[in-house]
Design a protein around this motif. Structure first.
Motif, PDB file in Angstrom:
ATOM      1  N   ARG A  31       0.545  -0.587   0.219  1.00 46.05           N
ATOM      2  CA  ARG A  31       0.011   0.091   0.022  1.00 46.05           C
ATOM      3  C   ARG A  31       0.870   1.610   0.221  1.00 46.05           C
ATOM      4  N   ASP A  32       1.787   0.811   0.354  1.00 52.43           N
ATOM      5  CA  ASP A  32       3.135   2.367   0.411  1.00 52.43           C
ATOM      6  C   ASP A  32       2.964   2.532  -1.203  1.00 52.43           C
ATOM      7  N   ALA A  33       3.222   1.801  -2.030  1.00 50.33           N
ATOM      8  CA  ALA A  33       3.505   2.120  -3.734  1.00 50.33           C
ATOM      9  C   ALA A  33       2.911   3.049  -4.058  1.00 50.33           C
ATOM     10  N   ARG A  34       3.126   3.942  -4.972  1.00 57.76           N
ATOM     11  CA  ARG A  34       2.367   4.722  -5.849  1.00 57.76           C
ATOM     12  C   ARG A  34       1.749   5.519  -6.772  1.00 57.76           C
ATOM     13  N   TYR A  35       1.541   3.801  -7.468  1.00 58.39           N
ATOM     14  CA  TYR A  35       1.551   3.623  -8.985  1.00 58.39           C
ATOM     15  C   TYR A  35       1.375   2.253  -9.044  1.00 58.39           C
ATOM     16  N   LEU A  36       0.364   1.755  -9.904  1.00 55.33           N
ATOM     17  CA  LEU A  36       0.273   0.257 -10.331  1.00 55.33           C
ATOM     18  C   LEU A  36       0.811   0.603 -11.280  1.00 55.33           C
ATOM     19  N   PHE A  37       1.192  -0.912 -11.936  1.00 54.45           N
ATOM     20  CA  PHE A  37       1.715  -0.809 -13.775  1.00 54.45           C
ATOM     21  C   PHE A  37       0.984  -1.790 -13.942  1.00 54.45           C
ATOM     22  N   HIS A  38      -0.063  -1.472 -15.728  1.00 54.46           N
ATOM     23  CA  HIS A  38      -0.394  -2.563 -15.254  1.00 54.46           C
ATOM     24  C   HIS A  38      -0.203  -2.796 -17.376  1.00 54.46           C
ATOM     25  N   PRO A  39       0.514  -3.684 -17.707  1.00 57.10           N
ATOM     26  CA  PRO A  39       0.326  -4.113 -19.513  1.00 57.10           C
ATOM     27  C   PRO A  39      -0.296  -4.573 -20.429  1.00 57.10           C
TER      28      PRO A  39
END
Length: 85
Positions: A31-39
């Motif tokens: 939850r500390d991640a600022r972004y979520l990448f989805h190719p």
């Protein structure tokens, strides 16, 4: 260079409400991640399967230094990534 006009590389900005909940409170961790990448890699011609899979994986590999190393299970069909998560 091989183009991929049907593909999307989606980057979600997360934080705020997501970050306000402790990691152990739900199945959504990191939850500390600022972004979520989805190719999302798509192509129409089956003869391009090998090329397009290689290109998609190369892009994901290039993004890896910016990642937590984890995977959101809804975004991966690969069983090794599911085990990693």
């Amino acid at each position: 260079m091989l183009g991929a006009p049907l593909s999307e590389m989606v980057i979600f900005r997360i934080g705020h409400g997501v970050a306000a909940v402790p990691d152990e409170a739900t199945a959504f961790s990191h939850r500390d991640a600022r972004y979520l990448f989805h190719p999302i890699c798509m192509w129409a011609d089956p003869s391009q399967d090998s090329q397009m899979i290689t290109v998609g994986r190369a892009f994901a590999t290039a993004m890896r230094p910016f990642s937590t190393g984890a995977s959101y299970l809804n975004f991966t069909p690969e069983t090794d990534r599911v085990r990693d998560a």
